[in-house]
Design a protein around this motif. Structure first.
Motif, PDB file in Angstrom:
ATOM      1  N   TYR A 205      62.630 -39.641  18.678  1.00 22.22           N
ATOM      2  CA  TYR A 205      62.463 -38.803  19.878  1.00 22.22           C
ATOM      3  C   TYR A 205      63.657 -37.882  20.103  1.00 22.22           C
ATOM      4  CZ  TYR A 205      61.979 -37.724  24.882  1.00 22.22           C
ATOM      5  OH  TYR A 205      61.894 -37.094  26.095  1.00 22.22           O
ATOM      6  N   LYS A 209      63.830 -31.311  22.678  1.00 18.59           N
ATOM      7  CA  LYS A 209      63.218 -30.454  21.664  1.00 18.59           C
ATOM      8  C   LYS A 209      61.824 -30.071  22.118  1.00 18.59           C
ATOM      9  CE  LYS A 209      62.232 -30.037  16.807  1.00 18.59           C
ATOM     10  NZ  LYS A 209      62.224 -30.692  15.507  1.00 18.59           N
ATOM     11  N   PRO A 210      61.620 -28.787  22.400  1.00 18.10           N
ATOM     12  CA  PRO A 210      60.320 -28.391  22.939  1.00 18.10           C
ATOM     13  C   PRO A 210      59.202 -28.427  21.905  1.00 18.10           C
ATOM     14  CG  PRO A 210      61.782 -26.483  22.718  1.00 18.10           C
ATOM     15  CD  PRO A 210      62.581 -27.683  22.318  1.00 18.10           C
ATOM     16  N   ALA A 215      59.458 -29.877  26.238  1.00 16.54           N
ATOM     17  CA  ALA A 215      59.758 -31.150  25.586  1.00 16.54           C
ATOM     18  C   ALA A 215      59.127 -32.284  26.391  1.00 16.54           C
ATOM     19  CB  ALA A 215      61.259 -31.350  25.499  1.00 16.54           C
ATOM     20  N   GLU A 235      69.279 -30.556  21.163  1.00 18.14           N
ATOM     21  CA  GLU A 235      67.937 -31.131  21.313  1.00 18.14           C
ATOM     22  C   GLU A 235      67.980 -32.638  21.552  1.00 18.14           C
ATOM     23  OE1 GLU A 235      66.240 -29.907  17.596  1.00 18.14           O
ATOM     24  OE2 GLU A 235      65.387 -28.086  18.461  1.00 18.14           O
ATOM     25  N   HIS A 253      65.944 -21.201  25.746  1.00 14.63           N
ATOM     26  CA  HIS A 253      64.830 -22.128  25.964  1.00 14.63           C
ATOM     27  C   HIS A 253      64.508 -22.278  27.449  1.00 14.63           C
ATOM     28  CE1 HIS A 253      62.243 -25.525  26.151  1.00 14.63           C
ATOM     29  NE2 HIS A 253      63.170 -26.277  26.707  1.00 14.63           N
TER      30      HIS A 253
END
Lengths: 381, 277, 89
Positions: A205, A209-210, A215, A235, A253
């Motif tokens: 996991y 991190k999208p 995410a 991330e 982001h």
């Protein structure tokens, strides 16, 4: 099948009931006029719904508790007004950088500073967008009635969960205190969005991190052992305080997930815009006067229309830009000395004239005042 | 012969990929972290149900090294964050570890109110008498007369006695140790973690880099030797009697251990009472 | 008075483990070891510090009290206790 219920609620009750319907189960707040009504109502209702109400020692603590509660897995809300919202700003930034869903109901009064505590203002538009330091985006929603307070606060929660972002519900003293009919749909017809959770094992996991812009969020106790920090992070969520590359990735982001999806959040009421030559732009309580003014203008055969913004941020730039191909005259009526006006002006790229019709707080525009402005613009003054 | 090793028994509780930590040689924070992890270890606390919350500063970095749900929040706001987390997710054990400036200057208001409400969290306040990370400025616990970068002529402010503050505000468990009392500190942390309600442990820690060297203790060892020679254990003493002054003895021990209903229990009780069927 | 204490010392030992590259040479373990079994080594670690090492004279001097591992701020030293039946191993 349950039927819709008809209620006679003011805007504050509608916000609170809408929040509960959206699944809000945590409220932390601090008394402030004219937003205390929401807190008082939540204090009454939340325990009945199995939620937690806590009155904190100040607004800073309130929003910090919200962020904590959100990472604890709850949908969380606070209510405040301009001065309290100012105190919250540092942690609005924390919520933005840690991508924490939460909702702030901001009941605007006239500022700056203590200003006119019991009377209306709309001077916090820019504060909702730029209040915290650094680059970030928020979503800001503005209702014009108790009905919209109910409907749109649900949308506010859904957007917060969907985009992992603080959403500011920018209402005002008039809408919050106004009693009107509110139609409450049956529970099963209310769509409450739940935040995306990870479905991979903890070792795989990446908490920041999208996937398709967002995410999945692992909250406390799920076993993912996430590190969450207000520092610039990668991330994995680890601090990376000397890497301009990570800083760029992260800022892009948290901004782009909102900017890229602006058209999905866009929410505009258009009234008599089909053949309009003059467009009145308004939001919140002023949207109602503006609509009345447009009706007056139409009775006098002036081709005026209304653009009422229900989503203010992210600002619908491209909407205004393309509109300016046809409409050359915009009037922005707002209870401040020019805030949304600046955005409209920026968005039309000089293709149309944009005039401000300000009120300075303590009163709402009379429809006749807006009508007079329409006439003035029509006659080219 | 000593044996060369690459793994430490506490590594399993650390985010090993973030070690070595950022703290200076001789900094007491590593000892606090170690004592905390050993307390967790001995109590066999489920790391999946433990949340550590920190504010800003050198101590604020502690959360990031522990392999659990860890939250590094804004300056001063660890306690209200922890309050929200604990209320929203009562099954979590929530611990705040932060510094004197974070908890008692910028966050002082939150500390007293969380203690007053008796929020069910443990707060470990590391007191190194100054703002280390920003370069050794005067803090709310800097002893009278001590030199810092913002009190170059000696501190003219009266410091807080943190344990007295905690006691007065309503904490149910209050203890103070120096980092030299590492074993007692660990045992105290174990007690606090098992205590229902707002528990507070003050840990006096050396800051050789920014505090010690301006106050005639340029080496961490100087400070540690001072603790050895000048700390006195007085369990049960009124914390008001335990002020910290330059050159005077440091009174340590467990000062308060009482029972009081917690805010969290009251909330659950209220929910049961008024819940709509 | 001291007779039984010494008996115990003979029976419990510690095995000292050092993670040299984590050491920042604060000197706590050396200073506060109740048995004085540690001293600073001549060698440099990756960070340029001198990690501790055992005083060679008496291998069994360490009683395994573990105080060094409690006060090491850098997770650089730990001890395993071993108990012996009859003072020999």
């Amino acid at each position: 099948m349950e039927r819709s219920e008809i209620k006679f609620w003011n805007g504050s009750i509608a916000v609170a009931e809408g929040a509960l319907a959206a699944g809000c189960r945590f409220f932390a707040g601090y008394p402030i006029t004219p937003a205390s009504d929401i807190a008082e109502y939540m204090a009454l209702r939340l325990p009945q719904e199995g939620g937690v109400f806590i009155q904190m020692e100040d607004e800073i603590a309130s929003i910090a508790a919200l962020i904590g509660a959100s990472w604890g897995g709850a949908k969380a809300m606070t209510s405040t007004s301009g001065p309290g919202f100012s105190l919250m700003q540092e942690n609005v930034g924390l919520a933005a950088i840690t991508e924490t869903p939460l909702v702030i109901a901001e009941v605007q009064r006239a500022g700056p500073s203590t200003g006119m505590p019991t009377l209306v203002g709309q001077g916090d538009v820019m504060q909702t967008r730029w209040g915290s330091h650094g680059d970030y985006e928020t979503i800001v929603i503005s209702p014009s009635s108790p009905q919209e307070s109910f409907d749109l606060i649900i949308r506010a929660f859904n957007l917060a969960e969907l985009y992992r972002v603080p959403v500011i519900f920018l209402t005002d003293e008039c809408v919050a205190h106004m009693y009107e009919r509110v139609v409450v749909p049956p529970k099963e017809e209310i769509e409450a969005v739940e935040r995306l959770k990870p479905n991979v094992p903890p070792e795989e996991y990446m908490p920041f991190k999208p996937i398709n812009d967002i995410a999945p969020m692992a909250t406390a106790g799920m076993g993912y052992k996430v590190h969450v920090t207000g520092l610039t992070h990668n991330e994995k969520g680890y601090p990376m305080t000397t890497s301009p590359e990570v800083q760029e990735w992260m800022v892009r982001h948290i901004c782009d997930k909102i900017r890229r999806n602006e058209y999905k959040m866009r929410d505009i009421e258009e009234y008599r815009m089909e053949d309009a030559e003059i467009a009145v732009v308004a939001f919140g309580i002023v949207g109602r006067s503006a609509k009345a003014a447009v009706k007056m203008a139409r009775r006098h055969r002036i081709k005026a229309g209304l653009i009422r913004l229900k989503t203010i941020w992210p600002f619908p730039e491209s909407y205004f830009e393309s509109l300016a191909d046809d409409i050359k005259k915009f009037i922005v009526a707002e209870i401040n000395y020019g805030q949304v006006k600046l955005e409209v002006e920026r968005s039309v790229h000089g293709k149309a004239s944009v005039e401000l019709l300000p009120k300075f707080g303590g009163a709402v525009h009379q429809p006749s005042e807006i009508y007079e402005k329409i006439k003035e613009v029509k006659n080219g003054n | 012969m000593e044996i060369n090793a690459t793994q430490h028994p506490m590594d399993k509780y650390l985010r090993a990929d973030r070690i070595p930590h950022i703290w200076c040689p001789g900094c007491g924070l590593g000892i606090v972290l170690n004592a905390f992890l050993r307390a967790i270890d001995e109590l066999k606390i489920d790391l999946d149900k433990l949340a550590v919350v920190s504010g800003i500063g050198c101590t604020g970095r502690i959360a990031g090294y522990i392999n659990t749900d860890s939250y590094h929040t804004t300056h001063g706001r660890a306690i209200p964050f922890a309050t929200g987390l604990k209320l929203a997710n009562p099954e979590m054990k929530v611990v705040v570890i932060s510094g004197d400036g974070d908890l008692f200057a910028i966050g002082g208001n939150h500390f007293i109110h969380a203690a007053r409400r008796n929020i069910d969290i443990t707060v470990i306040g590391v007191n190194n008498y100054n703002y280390g990370m920003t370069g050794g400025q005067l803090g709310p616990t800097t002893p009278l007369g001590a030199r810092t970068t913002t009190s170059p002529y000696g501190n003219i402010e009266h410091p807080f006695n943190l344990c007295h503050v905690a006691h007065a505000a309503g904490a149910v468990y209050v203890a103070r140790w120096t980092v030299l009392h590492a074993v007692r500190l660990k045992n105290s942390i174990k007690e606090a973690l098992q205590k229902k309600g707002f528990s507070f442990i003050e840990v006096i820690a050396a800051c050789p880099t920014t505090y010690g060297r301006r106050n005639k203790m340029p080496d961490a060892l100087d400070e540690m030797r001072f603790y050895r020679e000048h700390s006195v254990i007085k369990h049960g003493i009124d914390p008001a009697e335990a002020n910290i002054e330059i050159g005077k003895e440091i009174i340590v021990g467990k000062f308060v251990d009482i029972e009081k209903p917690t805010f969290n229990d009251a909330v659950e009780e209220l929910k049961r009472k008024v819940k709509k069927k | 008075m001291t007779y039984w204490v010494e008996e115990k010392e003979k029976n419990v030992h510690g095995r000292v483990y050092i993670i040299k590259d984590r050491c920042k040479q604060c000197g706590f373990c050396i200073e506060f070891c109740p048995q004085g079994v540690l001293k600073q080594s001549e060698e440099f670690n990756a960070k340029g510090y001198h990690p501790p090492k055992l005083v060679e004279t008496d291998e069994k001097k360490c009683m395994g009290c573990g105080f060094c591992q409690m006060i090491c701020p850098d997770f650089a030293i730990f001890v395993e206790r071993e108990e012996e039946e009859d003072g020999k191993k």
